[in-house]
Design a protein around this motif. Structure first.
Motif, PDB file in Angstrom:
ATOM      1  N   ALA A   1       0.343   9.493  -0.493  1.00  0.00           N
ATOM      2  CA  ALA A   1      -0.353   9.259   0.775  1.00  0.00           C
ATOM      3  C   ALA A   1       0.522   8.438   1.729  1.00  0.00           C
TER       4      ALA A   1
ATOM      5  N   HIS B   1       0.373   3.717  -3.277  1.00  0.00           N
ATOM      6  CA  HIS B   1      -0.179   5.064  -3.072  1.00  0.00           C
ATOM      7  C   HIS B   1       0.928   5.929  -2.470  1.00  0.00           C
TER       8      HIS B   1
ATOM      9  N   TRP C   1       0.800  -1.226   0.000  1.00  0.00           N
ATOM     10  CA  TRP C   1       0.000   0.000   0.000  1.00  0.00           C
ATOM     11  C   TRP C   1       0.836   1.280   0.000  1.00  0.00           C
TER      12      TRP C   1
END
Length: 260
Positions: free
Chosen positions: A234, A231, A227
Protein backbone atom coordinates in the motif's frame (compact mmCIF):
# COMPACT_ATOMS: atom_id res chain seq x y z
CA UNK A 1 -6.80 10.15 -25.89
CA UNK A 2 -6.40 8.42 -29.27
CA UNK A 3 -4.22 11.31 -30.45
CA UNK A 4 -2.06 10.97 -27.34
CA UNK A 5 -1.74 7.21 -27.89
CA UNK A 6 -0.75 7.66 -31.55
CA UNK A 7 1.72 10.49 -30.89
CA UNK A 8 3.06 8.78 -27.78
CA UNK A 9 3.78 5.62 -29.78
CA UNK A 10 5.69 7.67 -32.35
CA UNK A 11 7.74 9.35 -29.61
CA UNK A 12 8.32 5.96 -28.01
CA UNK A 13 9.85 4.74 -31.27
CA UNK A 14 12.03 7.85 -31.45
CA UNK A 15 13.26 7.31 -27.91
CA UNK A 16 14.04 3.63 -28.45
CA UNK A 17 16.01 4.52 -31.58
CA UNK A 18 17.89 7.10 -29.58
CA UNK A 19 18.79 4.54 -26.93
CA UNK A 20 19.86 2.10 -29.64
CA UNK A 21 22.28 4.70 -31.00
CA UNK A 22 24.02 5.09 -27.61
CA UNK A 23 25.01 1.48 -26.77
CA UNK A 24 27.83 2.55 -24.46
CA UNK A 25 25.46 4.32 -22.08
CA UNK A 26 23.05 1.39 -22.25
CA UNK A 27 25.77 -1.13 -21.39
CA UNK A 28 27.00 1.02 -18.50
CA UNK A 29 23.55 1.39 -16.96
CA UNK A 30 22.89 -2.36 -17.27
CA UNK A 31 26.23 -3.56 -15.88
CA UNK A 32 26.49 -1.14 -12.95
CA UNK A 33 23.84 -2.92 -10.78
CA UNK A 34 25.55 -6.27 -11.42
CA UNK A 35 28.89 -4.80 -10.36
CA UNK A 36 27.31 -3.38 -7.21
CA UNK A 37 25.67 -6.72 -6.42
CA UNK A 38 28.95 -8.57 -6.63
CA UNK A 39 30.90 -5.92 -4.72
CA UNK A 40 28.36 -5.21 -1.98
CA UNK A 41 27.25 -8.84 -1.74
CA UNK A 42 30.71 -10.21 -1.08
CA UNK A 43 32.39 -7.25 0.66
CA UNK A 44 29.59 -5.77 2.79
CA UNK A 45 28.04 -9.19 3.33
CA UNK A 46 31.09 -10.34 5.22
CA UNK A 47 30.91 -7.32 7.54
CA UNK A 48 27.21 -7.61 8.51
CA UNK A 49 25.46 -9.94 10.89
CA UNK A 50 23.71 -11.67 7.98
CA UNK A 51 25.57 -14.60 6.40
CA UNK A 52 26.80 -13.90 2.88
CA UNK A 53 24.08 -15.66 0.90
CA UNK A 54 21.34 -14.31 3.16
CA UNK A 55 22.65 -10.78 2.68
CA UNK A 56 22.78 -11.20 -1.10
CA UNK A 57 19.13 -12.32 -1.07
CA UNK A 58 18.39 -9.23 1.03
CA UNK A 59 20.42 -7.03 -1.33
CA UNK A 60 18.96 -8.04 -4.70
CA UNK A 61 15.56 -6.33 -4.18
CA UNK A 62 17.31 -3.26 -2.78
CA UNK A 63 19.52 -2.94 -5.84
CA UNK A 64 16.53 -3.44 -8.12
CA UNK A 65 14.77 -0.52 -6.46
CA UNK A 66 17.92 1.62 -6.35
CA UNK A 67 18.25 1.05 -10.10
CA UNK A 68 14.60 1.99 -10.58
CA UNK A 69 15.21 5.21 -8.64
CA UNK A 70 17.91 6.06 -11.18
CA UNK A 71 15.02 6.88 -13.49
CA UNK A 72 15.42 10.36 -11.99
CA UNK A 73 18.96 10.58 -13.36
CA UNK A 74 18.30 9.14 -16.82
CA UNK A 75 15.07 11.09 -17.26
CA UNK A 76 16.78 14.30 -16.23
CA UNK A 77 19.78 13.86 -18.49
CA UNK A 78 17.79 12.91 -21.58
CA UNK A 79 15.29 15.74 -21.13
CA UNK A 80 18.07 18.27 -20.56
CA UNK A 81 19.94 16.99 -23.61
CA UNK A 82 16.88 17.53 -25.81
CA UNK A 83 16.28 21.01 -24.40
CA UNK A 84 19.81 22.31 -24.77
CA UNK A 85 20.37 20.83 -28.23
CA UNK A 86 17.22 22.43 -29.61
CA UNK A 87 15.33 19.17 -30.10
CA UNK A 88 12.55 20.13 -27.71
CA UNK A 89 11.92 23.43 -29.51
CA UNK A 90 11.61 21.61 -32.83
CA UNK A 91 9.24 19.04 -31.36
CA UNK A 92 7.07 21.82 -29.96
CA UNK A 93 6.46 23.09 -33.50
CA UNK A 94 4.91 19.76 -34.54
CA UNK A 95 1.12 19.23 -34.34
CA UNK A 96 1.35 16.55 -31.65
CA UNK A 97 0.01 16.16 -28.15
CA UNK A 98 2.10 18.04 -25.61
CA UNK A 99 2.13 14.98 -23.34
CA UNK A 100 3.39 12.65 -26.09
CA UNK A 101 7.10 13.48 -25.86
CA UNK A 102 7.55 12.99 -22.07
CA UNK A 103 5.20 10.01 -22.18
CA UNK A 104 7.21 8.35 -24.96
CA UNK A 105 10.43 8.96 -23.05
CA UNK A 106 9.08 7.48 -19.81
CA UNK A 107 7.56 4.39 -21.45
CA UNK A 108 10.76 3.73 -23.41
CA UNK A 109 12.74 3.98 -20.18
CA UNK A 110 10.48 1.41 -18.51
CA UNK A 111 10.87 -1.00 -21.43
CA UNK A 112 14.66 -0.71 -21.35
CA UNK A 113 14.62 -1.20 -17.58
CA UNK A 114 12.52 -4.35 -17.94
CA UNK A 115 14.99 -5.83 -20.44
CA UNK A 116 17.95 -4.80 -18.27
CA UNK A 117 16.52 -6.65 -15.27
CA UNK A 118 16.97 -10.02 -16.94
CA UNK A 119 20.80 -10.30 -16.74
CA UNK A 120 20.77 -8.78 -13.26
CA UNK A 121 18.29 -11.35 -11.98
CA UNK A 122 20.26 -14.17 -13.60
CA UNK A 123 23.37 -13.04 -11.74
CA UNK A 124 21.25 -12.78 -8.58
CA UNK A 125 20.21 -16.40 -9.01
CA UNK A 126 23.85 -17.36 -9.50
CA UNK A 127 24.89 -15.77 -6.18
CA UNK A 128 22.09 -17.33 -4.14
CA UNK A 129 19.01 -15.13 -4.51
CA UNK A 130 15.74 -17.02 -4.93
CA UNK A 131 12.03 -16.30 -5.35
CA UNK A 132 10.58 -17.95 -2.25
CA UNK A 133 6.91 -17.19 -2.91
CA UNK A 134 4.51 -17.82 -5.78
CA UNK A 135 5.18 -16.81 -9.40
CA UNK A 136 2.13 -14.52 -9.26
CA UNK A 137 3.61 -12.61 -6.33
CA UNK A 138 6.93 -12.37 -8.18
CA UNK A 139 5.15 -10.91 -11.21
CA UNK A 140 3.46 -8.42 -8.89
CA UNK A 141 6.86 -7.42 -7.51
CA UNK A 142 8.22 -6.79 -11.02
CA UNK A 143 5.10 -4.80 -11.94
CA UNK A 144 5.45 -2.65 -8.82
CA UNK A 145 9.13 -2.08 -9.59
CA UNK A 146 8.39 -0.92 -13.14
CA UNK A 147 5.62 1.37 -11.89
CA UNK A 148 8.13 2.97 -9.51
CA UNK A 149 10.61 3.40 -12.37
CA UNK A 150 7.87 5.03 -14.45
CA UNK A 151 7.13 7.47 -11.61
CA UNK A 152 10.78 8.39 -11.00
CA UNK A 153 11.35 8.99 -14.71
CA UNK A 154 8.69 11.70 -14.65
CA UNK A 155 10.55 13.37 -11.79
CA UNK A 156 13.71 13.33 -13.88
CA UNK A 157 11.97 14.68 -16.99
CA UNK A 158 10.57 17.63 -15.05
CA UNK A 159 13.92 18.42 -13.44
CA UNK A 160 15.70 18.04 -16.78
CA UNK A 161 13.37 20.58 -18.37
CA UNK A 162 14.27 23.00 -15.55
CA UNK A 163 18.05 22.70 -15.80
CA UNK A 164 20.18 25.40 -17.41
CA UNK A 165 22.69 23.06 -19.04
CA UNK A 166 23.47 19.40 -19.72
CA UNK A 167 26.38 19.63 -17.29
CA UNK A 168 24.08 20.84 -14.51
CA UNK A 169 21.72 17.93 -15.22
CA UNK A 170 24.61 15.48 -15.01
CA UNK A 171 25.80 16.91 -11.71
CA UNK A 172 22.33 16.99 -10.19
CA UNK A 173 21.61 13.49 -11.50
CA UNK A 174 24.77 12.17 -9.87
CA UNK A 175 23.48 13.46 -6.53
CA UNK A 176 20.55 11.03 -6.74
CA UNK A 177 22.93 8.20 -5.77
CA UNK A 178 22.51 9.44 -2.19
CA UNK A 179 18.82 8.50 -2.12
CA UNK A 180 19.28 4.71 -1.79
CA UNK A 181 21.85 5.29 0.97
CA UNK A 182 19.10 6.96 3.01
CA UNK A 183 16.85 3.92 2.78
CA UNK A 184 16.78 0.21 3.59
CA UNK A 185 18.05 -0.77 0.13
CA UNK A 186 21.48 -1.87 1.41
CA UNK A 187 21.10 -2.33 5.15
CA UNK A 188 18.21 -2.90 7.61
CA UNK A 189 16.96 0.28 9.27
CA UNK A 190 16.29 -1.28 12.68
CA UNK A 191 19.72 -0.38 14.02
CA UNK A 192 19.66 3.26 12.91
CA UNK A 193 19.15 6.16 15.34
CA UNK A 194 15.47 7.05 15.75
CA UNK A 195 15.41 10.21 13.63
CA UNK A 196 17.49 8.62 10.86
CA UNK A 197 15.34 5.48 10.84
CA UNK A 198 12.21 7.62 10.45
CA UNK A 199 13.82 9.55 7.58
CA UNK A 200 14.91 6.34 5.87
CA UNK A 201 11.54 4.63 6.24
CA UNK A 202 9.64 7.57 4.77
CA UNK A 203 11.93 7.43 1.75
CA UNK A 204 9.83 5.92 -1.09
CA UNK A 205 12.72 3.59 -1.91
CA UNK A 206 12.30 1.87 1.47
CA UNK A 207 8.62 1.11 0.92
CA UNK A 208 9.19 -0.34 -2.55
CA UNK A 209 12.23 -2.33 -1.40
CA UNK A 210 10.29 -3.82 1.51
CA UNK A 211 7.39 -4.67 -0.82
CA UNK A 212 9.73 -6.52 -3.18
CA UNK A 213 11.39 -8.42 -0.34
CA UNK A 214 7.97 -9.41 0.95
CA UNK A 215 6.61 -10.45 -2.47
CA UNK A 216 9.76 -12.38 -3.36
CA UNK A 217 9.91 -13.90 0.13
CA UNK A 218 13.44 -12.66 0.80
CA UNK A 219 12.84 -10.90 4.13
CA UNK A 220 9.87 -10.27 6.45
CA UNK A 221 8.30 -6.86 6.91
CA UNK A 222 10.13 -5.23 9.86
CA UNK A 223 8.22 -4.63 13.06
CA UNK A 224 7.73 -1.15 14.46
CA UNK A 225 8.47 0.54 11.15
CA UNK A 226 6.88 3.71 9.77
CA UNK A 227 3.55 3.23 7.96
CA UNK A 228 4.88 2.97 4.37
CA UNK A 229 7.31 0.21 5.39
CA UNK A 230 4.90 -1.53 7.77
CA UNK A 231 2.37 -1.70 4.89
CA UNK A 232 4.82 -1.88 2.00
CA UNK A 233 2.54 -2.68 -0.94
CA UNK A 234 0.00 0.00 0.00
CA UNK A 235 2.85 2.39 0.83
CA UNK A 236 4.55 1.76 -2.51
CA UNK A 237 1.34 2.32 -4.46
CA UNK A 238 0.72 5.49 -2.47
CA UNK A 239 4.19 6.87 -3.24
CA UNK A 240 3.89 6.02 -6.95
CA UNK A 241 0.47 7.68 -7.15
CA UNK A 242 1.71 10.81 -5.36
CA UNK A 243 4.83 11.11 -7.51
CA UNK A 244 2.89 10.66 -10.74
CA UNK A 245 0.11 13.03 -9.65
CA UNK A 246 2.66 15.74 -8.87
CA UNK A 247 5.40 15.39 -11.46
CA UNK A 248 3.61 14.15 -14.60
CA UNK A 249 1.41 17.29 -14.89
CA UNK A 250 4.38 19.51 -13.98
CA UNK A 251 6.55 17.89 -16.66
CA UNK A 252 3.86 18.18 -19.34
CA UNK A 253 3.19 21.81 -18.45
CA UNK A 254 6.88 22.66 -18.44
CA UNK A 255 7.35 20.93 -21.80
CA UNK A 256 4.34 22.71 -23.32
CA UNK A 257 5.31 26.21 -22.17
CA UNK A 258 9.10 25.97 -22.33
CA UNK A 259 11.28 28.38 -20.38
CA UNK A 260 8.63 31.00 -20.59
Amino acid sequence: MSMLAYDGTAMLGRQLQRIRNTPGLLILTQTMPITMLLFFGYVFGSALAMPGEEYRSFLVPGLLVATAANGIMTGMFQAAQDVHRGVTDRLRTLPISRAAVPLGQSVADVLVTAVGMVPFLLVGLAVGWRVEKSPLQAVGAIGLLLLFRFATTWIGIFLGLLTRSEEAAGQLGGATFVLPLLSNAYIPTEGLPGWLRTLAEWNPISAVTTALRDLFGNAPVPEGAAWPVAHPIAGSLMWCAVLLAVFAPLAVRRYAHGEG
